[in-house]
Design an enzyme around this catalytic site. Structure first.
Site, short mmCIF file in Angstrom:
data_model
loop_
_atom_site.label_atom_id
_atom_site.label_comp_id
_atom_site.label_asym_id
_atom_site.label_seq_id
_atom_site.Cartn_x
_atom_site.Cartn_y
_atom_site.Cartn_z
N ASN A 9 0.87 -1.18 0.00
CA ASN A 9 0.00 0.00 0.00
C ASN A 9 0.91 1.23 0.00
O ASN A 9 1.52 1.54 1.02
CB ASN A 9 -0.89 -0.02 1.25
CG ASN A 9 -1.66 1.28 1.42
OD1 ASN A 9 -1.82 2.05 0.47
ND2 ASN A 9 -2.15 1.51 2.63
N TRP A 10 0.96 1.89 -1.14
CA TRP A 10 1.86 3.06 -1.27
C TRP A 10 1.27 4.32 -0.63
O TRP A 10 1.92 5.35 -0.58
CB TRP A 10 2.20 3.31 -2.73
CG TRP A 10 3.34 2.46 -3.23
CD1 TRP A 10 3.79 1.29 -2.68
CD2 TRP A 10 4.18 2.73 -4.36
NE1 TRP A 10 4.85 0.81 -3.41
CE2 TRP A 10 5.12 1.68 -4.45
CE3 TRP A 10 4.23 3.74 -5.32
CZ2 TRP A 10 6.10 1.62 -5.44
CZ3 TRP A 10 5.20 3.69 -6.31
CH2 TRP A 10 6.13 2.64 -6.37
N LYS A 11 0.01 4.23 -0.16
CA LYS A 11 -0.64 5.41 0.45
C LYS A 11 -0.50 6.61 -0.49
O LYS A 11 -0.55 6.43 -1.71
CB LYS A 11 -0.05 5.69 1.83
CG LYS A 11 0.08 4.43 2.69
CD LYS A 11 0.43 4.77 4.10
CE LYS A 11 0.81 3.51 4.85
NZ LYS A 11 0.32 3.46 6.21
N HIS A 92 -9.52 0.96 4.95
CA HIS A 92 -8.23 1.15 5.61
C HIS A 92 -8.39 2.10 6.80
O HIS A 92 -9.16 3.06 6.76
CB HIS A 92 -7.22 1.72 4.60
CG HIS A 92 -5.81 1.68 5.11
ND1 HIS A 92 -5.32 2.62 5.97
CD2 HIS A 92 -4.81 0.79 4.89
CE1 HIS A 92 -4.06 2.32 6.26
NE2 HIS A 92 -3.73 1.20 5.62
N GLU A 94 -6.60 4.42 7.91
CA GLU A 94 -6.32 5.85 7.67
C GLU A 94 -7.54 6.53 7.06
O GLU A 94 -7.79 7.71 7.33
CB GLU A 94 -5.06 6.00 6.80
CG GLU A 94 -3.81 5.71 7.63
CD GLU A 94 -2.59 5.27 6.85
OE1 GLU A 94 -2.60 5.34 5.61
OE2 GLU A 94 -1.61 4.86 7.50
N GLU A 162 -5.34 -5.10 10.72
CA GLU A 162 -4.33 -4.05 10.90
C GLU A 162 -4.63 -3.25 12.16
O GLU A 162 -5.45 -2.32 12.12
CB GLU A 162 -4.36 -3.10 9.70
CG GLU A 162 -4.02 -3.75 8.38
CD GLU A 162 -3.46 -2.74 7.39
OE1 GLU A 162 -2.36 -2.97 6.91
OE2 GLU A 162 -4.10 -1.72 7.15
N GLY A 168 2.48 2.24 10.62
CA GLY A 168 3.44 3.32 10.44
C GLY A 168 4.14 3.76 11.72
O GLY A 168 4.78 4.80 11.76
N SER A 207 3.47 -2.13 10.36
CA SER A 207 4.91 -2.11 10.60
C SER A 207 5.61 -3.43 10.27
O SER A 207 6.54 -3.84 10.96
CB SER A 207 5.20 -1.68 12.04
OG SER A 207 4.73 -0.35 12.25
N GLY A 228 2.74 -1.12 4.25
CA GLY A 228 2.73 0.27 3.81
C GLY A 228 4.13 0.77 3.53
O GLY A 228 4.68 0.60 2.44
N GLY A 229 4.74 1.40 4.53
CA GLY A 229 6.04 2.05 4.35
C GLY A 229 7.11 1.19 3.71
O GLY A 229 7.91 1.67 2.90
C1 PEP Z 1 -0.72 0.02 5.77
O1 PEP Z 1 -0.64 1.09 5.21
O2 PEP Z 1 -1.68 -0.73 5.58
C2 PEP Z 1 0.35 -0.36 6.71
C3 PEP Z 1 0.27 -1.52 7.30
O3 PEP Z 1 1.36 0.54 6.87
P1 PEP Z 1 2.80 0.25 7.54
O4 PEP Z 1 3.30 -1.05 6.96
O5 PEP Z 1 3.63 1.42 7.14
O6 PEP Z 1 2.59 0.15 9.02
#
Ligand code: PEP
Length: 251
Positions: A9-11, A92, A94, A162, A168, A207, A228-229
């Protein structure tokens, strides 16, 4: 036996200058044939990414519940299909936090996505306050109950657990806590859709990195990761894909 899935997930990251990263990640995915890998990108990159990603599916991070209409700034499932997307994330955390989306919204979006032939990654997860209050399990059960679309099955739907406080932040639950929630999510799916639950993959997200992927992905009922990151470059995402491939190799 459910195949491992590693979803990125590049957000709100990525310009056309980063299409080279998509190419490199697609190559890492192609080198791990026993694992499914996809990238969920900003809308603006989807069409260009599809053109360079080869067999790796490219998806979106959200979809509107309506097929078309007066919804300024929104994207429909038909539009996503039109530019080559094959999946989308819905619900999600966010979006739940920033756009006040609810589990009912996630249900409506997942239902719309399916109408347009998109695969869906449906997210759930508790806040830190909910976990501290001992409510994590009930929150996840309730989110699944309210957001799981009709006809849910593994050929088009994936669930992602999640915990919001792990996204993040560099913090992750213990493996026991991950296993406990995934077991509860699996039981809830089974209660709602019977045997079809066996085919629905449950990803862990929050994470995940190359350093913790192997132990998390080896945890019972963890069928992959939503990342994500660490999905933005092959340097970070490649080791997560490789960890999933290693577990798949071990059977
Ligand atoms: C996500 O955006 O779904 C996520 C899990 O982010 P991260 O891996 O950065 O915690």
């Amino acid at each position: 036996m459910r195949r491992k899935l590693v979803a990125g997930n590049w957000k709100m990251h990525g310009l056309k200058a980063q299409l080279g990263d998509v190419v490199e990640i697609a190559a890492a995915a192609a080198a791990a044939p026993r694992v499914d890998v996809n990238l969920c990108l900003p809308f603006t990159l989807i069409e260009a990414a599809v053109a360079v990603a080869g067999a790796m599916p490219i998806g979106a991070q959200d979809v509107h519940e309506a097929d078309k209409g007066a919804h300024t700034g929104c994207i429909s499932g038909a539009m996503l299909r039109d530019c080559g997307a094959s999946l989308t994330i819905v619900g999600h955390s966010e979006r739940r936090a920033d756009q006040h989306e609810t589990s009912h919204d996630a249900w409506a979006k997942a239902t719309a996505a399916r109408r347009h032939g998109l695969q869906v990654i449906l997210c759930c997860g508790e806040t830190e306050a909910e976990r501290d209050a001992g409510r994590a399990e009930r929150i996840v059960q309730s989110q699944i109950e309210k957001s799981l679309p009709e006809g849910a099955s593994g050929d088009w739907l994936t669930l992602a657990y999640e915990p919001r406080w792990a996204i993040g932040t560099g913090k992750t639950p213990t493996l026991d806590d991950i296993a406990a929630i995934h077991a509860i999510a699996r039981a809830k799916l089974r209660h709602m859709v019977g045997d079809a639950a066996d085919g629905i993959r449950i990803l862990y997200g929050g994470s995940v990195t190359g350093a913790n992927a192997e132990t998390i992905l080896a945890t019972e009922n963890v069928d992959g990761a939503l990342v994500g990151g660490a999905s933005l470059t092959v340097e970070k995402f490649g080791p997560i894909i490789a960890a999933a491939a290693e577990i798949a190799r071990r059977g």
